[in-house]
Design an enzyme around this catalytic site. Structure first.
Site, short mmCIF file in Angstrom:
data_model
loop_
_atom_site.label_atom_id
_atom_site.label_comp_id
_atom_site.label_asym_id
_atom_site.label_seq_id
_atom_site.Cartn_x
_atom_site.Cartn_y
_atom_site.Cartn_z
CG HIS A 48 -1.79 1.18 1.34
ND1 HIS A 48 -2.94 1.34 0.58
CD2 HIS A 48 -1.69 2.30 2.11
CE1 HIS A 48 -3.50 2.50 0.89
NE2 HIS A 48 -2.76 3.09 1.81
CD GLU A 70 -3.40 -1.58 -1.44
OE1 GLU A 70 -3.87 -0.97 -0.47
OE2 GLU A 70 -3.24 -1.06 -2.57
CG ASN A 388 31.09 -23.08 -1.33
OD1 ASN A 388 30.76 -23.20 -2.50
ND2 ASN A 388 32.26 -22.58 -0.97
#
Length: 661
Positions: A48, A70, A388
């Site tokens: 919003h 929204e 990793n």
């Protein structure tokens, strides 16, 4: 865009980045806790706010997309749609596109086509799901207290352990967990009193939730130092009296205990007032304070040569004031590591899903602060370590179950303060690193002598994985296996004046620690003399200072070494020989010289200098580009007497393993 609107662009970009990050955090929380009303509110309000801000800036594409986001969250907020992985994926994708749109429209470029994404969001907002089947009646429920169908309000009494340290922190952690089960309406004592630790061992939380008593109590008991948790009462949400917000209560003067406990929503403890300052202003301020520190050193030197008591007292006052000013200015450059850490939950989530792995990602110590210049440099090393861990650190769910582990792996990213350093750790509970395989690969590549295996520590073998081009994988993947990454991590950390450490246990996991200096701008240094020139060494790199008579100095293979009290044998290097190859590198010290025990990366060396000058705060000045490749020199500092001291860089000053220098 008009010139008037251009003035607000930087503010918009900064604030929109914060909203996008908070929405990302909310979506990741919602994925783990689909009933978290706080997360839904965070995402809805973020969309919003972005919609309104973008509309004010005239960014039409961003406005349209955030409006649809929204609307999608409004359907969740209104109970018309349940949260599922499909919705979370869609919203995360929309956030990525929103970032792109903001960059494009802010730069005045044509925005990307988002019509298909807008259509998906519109469909998600309009999708109304079948209501859930009614739950069992009280007569049929039996012992189903953990599956309460309706929303209810309960008071939860929490008792901390006797002698609990940091009670406010434990209370905050309890409220964080309860927030995952529903919505916190109020606390007793108040949030401010809890933050100030103005309470005994017990506090109460008014909670709106669907969870049963046992679920609430067990969730609270998972927090460390909690002795007991008890659900005291229940009140149906639809019959509960309306409560005032915190702002309304303050305006109406609601100071009675009954009104205070009526329940203002409490999602976090006290707010902090802040002001935005551009990075350029901060950098200029630090430079000016640096000049002030240099002038202070000159005044102290002048005052020392006079007997005027008033001058001495004035210089002392100046020293105290400038020290306080310097501390405050440096604090303005300190930024919570959470500003970097909050990038990684999304990355780990997406990478784990792509690789078919189930990973819980935990962050600890996000409020620990680092200098902005250091913080900006550690993002890439952390990315390498996390990738990793996900790729070949943790196993697939099937492999973990076969090994007797829970199917979900855990990767932790944490930070902690240790004196003048911050330790950043990355750990996992995966398969661990195969020390034997690392050694075999190192032998195969000619990095080590096979005969040295028994005399090489596991710690040193693990650090071989940081050699350029080193990899134990026979076949590269999209994420790792090409031999790049760990050498980048080690190089970057040592460039910052820090160190890298690794530990592993086969079948249980791996732990990496990055030790980083708090700041790189103004440091405490030890000034030493050699051949008539003064040099500076960062005090954080110096472990001890010896006279030659205080330690045993012997020779190994014709080169001097120092045997310190622990029995450790450390190579000894004359500073003159390190800076000038024509000098004798094998000469033994005489009684007038000094020996510094210096740490650099994962090693220690002894440095032989002519004499000690003293300890001083120095401002690091970069060298001209002509001298940046000179080994052993990392910058320069202006001393109080006007002389320039070169700053020694231990990372490049001492010979590396195998270097005959």
């Amino acid at each position: 865009m008009t010139d008037d609107m251009s003035a607000y662009r930087d503010v918009f970009l900064s604030e929109s980045a914060e909203y996008l990050q908070s929405m990302t955090d909310g979506l990741l929380e919602l994925e783990g806790y689909p009933d978290s009303t706080d997360a839904v509110e965070t995402i809805f309000r973020g969309a919003h706010s972005l919609k309104g801000m973008a509309g004010a800036m005239g960014y039409e594409a961003t406005t349209e997309l955030t409006h649809k986001m929204e609307s999608a969250m409004a359907s969740v907020r209104g109970g018309e749609r349940r949260v599922d992985t499909e919705l979370v994926d869609l919203m995360l994708r929309a956030l990525d596109v929103t970032r792109t749109l903001i960059s494009e429209e802010a730069a005045g470029s044509p925005p990307s086509d988002t019509s298909s994404l807008v259509a998906e969001l519109l469909a998600a907002a309009e999708r109304v799901e079948e209501p859930a089947a009614p739950g069992p009646t009280p007569a049929d429920a039996g012992d189903a207290s953990d599956a309460v169908a309706g929303v209810r309000r309960v008071r939860v009494r929490v008792t901390l352990e006797e002698g609990c340290a940091l009670k406010a922190v434990r209370a905050y952690m309890v409220m964080k967990r309860l927030g995952h089960l529903g919505r916190i309406l109020d606390t007793a004592p108040s949030a401010q009193e809890i933050e100030d630790e103005r309470f005994g061992r017990t506090f109460e939380v008014l909670l709106e939730t669907r969870a049963g008593d046992d679920a609430v109590e067990q969730d609270v008991l998972h927090v460390s130092d909690v002795a007991a948790a008890e659900v005291l009462s229940e009140l149906a949400a639809e019959t509960a009296p309306e409560v005032a917000t915190a702002g309304e209560a303050a305006r109406d003067g609601a100071t009675t205990e009954g009104r205070a406990r009526a329940g203002a929503p409490v999602t976090k403890l006290a707010e902090t007032q802040t002001v935005r300052v551009s990075i350029g202003h901060l950098d200029n301020l630090v430079n000016l304070v640096g000049e002030l520190v240099i002038l202070r050193a000159r005044l102290e030197r002048l005052a020392a040569s006079h007997t005027d008591r008033s001058l001495a007292e004035t210089v002392e006052d100046l020293q105290r004031t400038t020290s306080e000013l310097q501390h405050e200015v440096m604090q303005t450059r300190m930024v919570p590591v959470g500003n970097i850490f909050n990038r990684f939950p999304r990355m780990v989530r997406d990478l784990a899903r792509d690789m078919g792995k189930d990973v819980a990602f935990e962050i600890e110590g996000a409020d620990i602060e680092l200098d902005r210049t250091v913080l900006d440099e550690i993002g890439d090393p952390i990315v390498h370590l996390l990738r990793n861990s996900v790729d070949h650190g943790v196993e697939s769910p099937a492999e973990r179950v076969a090994a007797g582990k829970p199917p979900r792996a855990t990767i932790r990213l944490g930070a902690s303060r240790e004196r003048d350093f911050v330790s950043v750790t990355v750990s996992d509970d995966g398969r661990g690193m195969d020390v034997g395989r690392i050694w075999a690969k190192a032998v195969e590549r000619g990095l080590v002598n096979p005969a040295d295996r028994d005399s090489t520590s596991e710690r040193d073998i693990l650090m071989l994985a940081c050699s350029p081009g080193f990899s134990t994988l026979d076949e590269a993947t999209a994420v790792s296996g090409r031999g790049v990454g760990m050498d980048v991590v080690k190089g970057k950390i040592e460039y910052l004046g820090g160190s890298l450490e690794a530990r592993t246990t086969q079948g249980q996991g791996t732990w990496f620690s990055l030790s980083l200096p708090l700041t790189l701008a103004i440091v405490q240094a030890l000034l030493v003399g050699c051949d008539g020139q003064v040099y500076a060494v960062a005090l954080s790199s110096v472990s001890e200072v010896f006279s030659p008579g205080d330690v045993r100095v012997e020779t190994v293979d014709g080169r001097p070494v120092v045997v310190i009290r622990t029995g450790e044998v450390v190579p000894l290097y004359p500073l003159s020989a390190l800076l000038d190859e024509a000098c004798d590198s094998a000469r033994m010290p005489d009684g007038d010289e000094q020996i510094l025990l210096v740490s650099h990366g994962d090693r220690r060396s002894a440095l032989l200098v002519d004499y000690m000058v003293g300890r001083q705060e120095i401002v690091i000045k970069p060298l001209s580009g002509l001298f940046r490749d000179v080994r052993g020199i990392g910058g320069a500092a202006l001393l109080g007497d006007g002389r320039v001291a070169l700053i020694l860089d231990p990372r490049t000053l001492f010979p590396t393993r195998g270097d005959a220098r």
